[in-house]
Design a protein around this motif. Structure first.
Motif, mmCIF file in Angstrom:
data_model
loop_
_atom_site.group_PDB
_atom_site.id
_atom_site.type_symbol
_atom_site.label_atom_id
_atom_site.label_comp_id
_atom_site.label_asym_id
_atom_site.label_seq_id
_atom_site.Cartn_x
_atom_site.Cartn_y
_atom_site.Cartn_z
ATOM 1 N N GLY A 59 29.056 -2.250 4.417
ATOM 2 C CA GLY A 59 28.278 -3.492 4.476
ATOM 3 C C GLY A 59 28.367 -4.234 5.791
ATOM 4 O O GLY A 59 27.607 -5.187 6.016
ATOM 5 N N PRO A 62 24.811 -3.865 7.995
ATOM 6 C CA PRO A 62 23.686 -4.697 7.523
ATOM 7 C C PRO A 62 23.998 -6.188 7.508
ATOM 8 O O PRO A 62 23.101 -7.007 7.732
ATOM 9 C CB PRO A 62 23.402 -4.172 6.120
ATOM 10 N N ALA A 63 25.253 -6.560 7.267
ATOM 11 C CA ALA A 63 25.612 -7.987 7.305
ATOM 12 C C ALA A 63 25.429 -8.543 8.709
ATOM 13 O O ALA A 63 24.905 -9.651 8.888
ATOM 14 C CB ALA A 63 27.041 -8.194 6.820
ATOM 15 N N LYS A 66 21.588 -8.822 9.345
ATOM 16 C CA LYS A 66 20.902 -9.869 8.580
ATOM 17 C C LYS A 66 21.418 -11.272 8.869
ATOM 18 O O LYS A 66 20.657 -12.230 8.892
ATOM 19 C CB LYS A 66 21.052 -9.608 7.079
ATOM 20 N N GLU A 78 26.415 -6.860 0.789
ATOM 21 C CA GLU A 78 25.509 -5.896 1.421
ATOM 22 C C GLU A 78 25.961 -4.454 1.199
ATOM 23 O O GLU A 78 25.140 -3.546 1.161
ATOM 24 C CB GLU A 78 25.400 -6.181 2.926
#
Length: 165
Positions: A59, A62-63, A66, A78
């Motif tokens: 994760g 993507p963290a 985003k 995520e």
């Protein structure tokens, strides 16, 4: 190629260009496997732990993309669905994918540890994080006393960071 090696290669591709993250999850995997085996895990139970160790930080990427942050709760949120999807793609059972997704979604939550796989994943992650993040003496001592429960995990901790009386 076995299922764990396939997952390892997929995670290396996923984190391509992020050598620190790749080295981190490889070390966490090594410690998780060591502790799991010494604590009597084998078969599907050990395979699930190994998978969780390899994908526990899935994760982060993507963290960061985003939210511009890889804080623990963002990683967990995520990472859980991504881990489940990747495990399905690489041939893990439904039950294994569900458990790994749960572990990824909770690996920064230390108050609700509900199984040996969870305990060992947390211990292995701390063994690596303490070294990589250069914890203070007080934080090291608190981690030993508040987190470590397995005999082999405690033994490894003491070998690496000294006795924590």
């Amino acid at each position: 190629m076995n299922i764990i090696d396939n997952l390892l290669d997929r995670m290396i591709e996923f984190d391509q260009g992020a050598a620190k993250r790749i080295q981190h999850f490889i070390k966490v995997h090594a410690y998780a496997k060591m502790i799991g085996e010494r604590e009597g895990m084998s078969g599907e139970e050990l395979e699930t732990l190994e998978a969780a160790a390899l994908v526990h930080d899935i994760g982060i990427k993507p963290a960061l993309e985003k939210f511009g942050s890889h804080a623990g709760p963002l990683q967990e949120k995520e990472g859980a669905p991504l881990a489940k999807e990747l495990l399905h793609e690489t041939g893990f059972s439904f039950e294994q994918a569900e458990r790994v997704s749960f572990l990824v979604g909770h690996h920064h939550t230390y108050s609700q540890i509900d199984g040996m796989d969870y305990q060992i994943l947390v211990e292995a992650d701390f063994l690596v994080n303490i070294y990589e993040s250069q914890y203070s003496s007080e934080a090291i001592k608190n981690t030993y006393h508040n987190i470590f429960k397995t005999e082999y995990g405690k033994w490894l901790f003491v070998q690496m960071f000294g006795a924590q009386d």
